[in-house]
Motif scaffolding. Sequence first.
Motif: not given
Length: 287
Positions: A212-222, A264-269
């Motif tokens: 795949i040439d280019l992927i956009f992802s998230g999930h990790a919340h930085g 944010n989700s379970l961890v609010p900060v």
Amino acid sequence: MSVRKRRKRHGILLFFILLLLFGLYLYKENTTFGVTMVEIEVNGLPESLNHFRIIQLSDIHDSKFGESNSDLVNKVNGLSPDAIFITGDFIDRNRYDLDQSLEIVKQLQDVASFYFVTGNHEISTNDEEHIKNELTELGVKVLSNESVLIGNGEGEQIAIGGIEDPLSSNLDEKEYVEQVINEAFQDIPDEMFKILLSHRPEQFNVYVERQIDLIFSGHAHGGQIRIPVIGGLVAPGQGWFPKYTSGVHELDGTIMVVSRGLGNSLVPVRVFNRPEVIVVTLTSSTK
């Protein structure tokens, strides 16, 4: 008053001042967002798509930035995108408010084309079909293990594919991702430039294997808490000191853009980890 008592009082006062300043900093860092600009050179990019601008919104988690999300909407509108990618966790299963998040799309649906893939939170609500239907009615292209072509229709096209979050399957996560990537791009020529929307960055090696040439992802919340120099502290699917929490990663010609997300989700900060909107501009390679 003795010198010792004065020093102690001054020390206590300084401590509370620093605590207040840190609290104000955390409040600002968790209620505002920044914009991250990325330029990616693409070999053989169709001329009609040169300077194609993509805005990535990830892990919104029903968060709000201004009344009716006006701060977010106005910022995205002002950035003049050609496409807007929502890479999962548009909503939050713990404070599910679909109407609130849909307001973002309603206010931006005439600004650019929207593309959406599920995250684990959409799946775990057991309401994912309703979410998809609502988005589809607003003109969003919901990518469910499939791809679409964009371009001028005269051979100058690229493919945008998207896969469902692995939580939707009982298969091993890696096995599932391999399978649905093949499904999503089964009718796409090997030589065509391929963009993939996939919620989970921890499957980067699979994306590389599938070329795949280019992927956009998230999930990790930085990484939730970012430690200077080291990076994120913890991320789902990656554990402690995760590798893929933010920024651009490249291996064997495959590039992955990982958003720190907006909510944010379970961890609010978040700590040292401001929410972000990512802007990716595709440009023709000069090589």
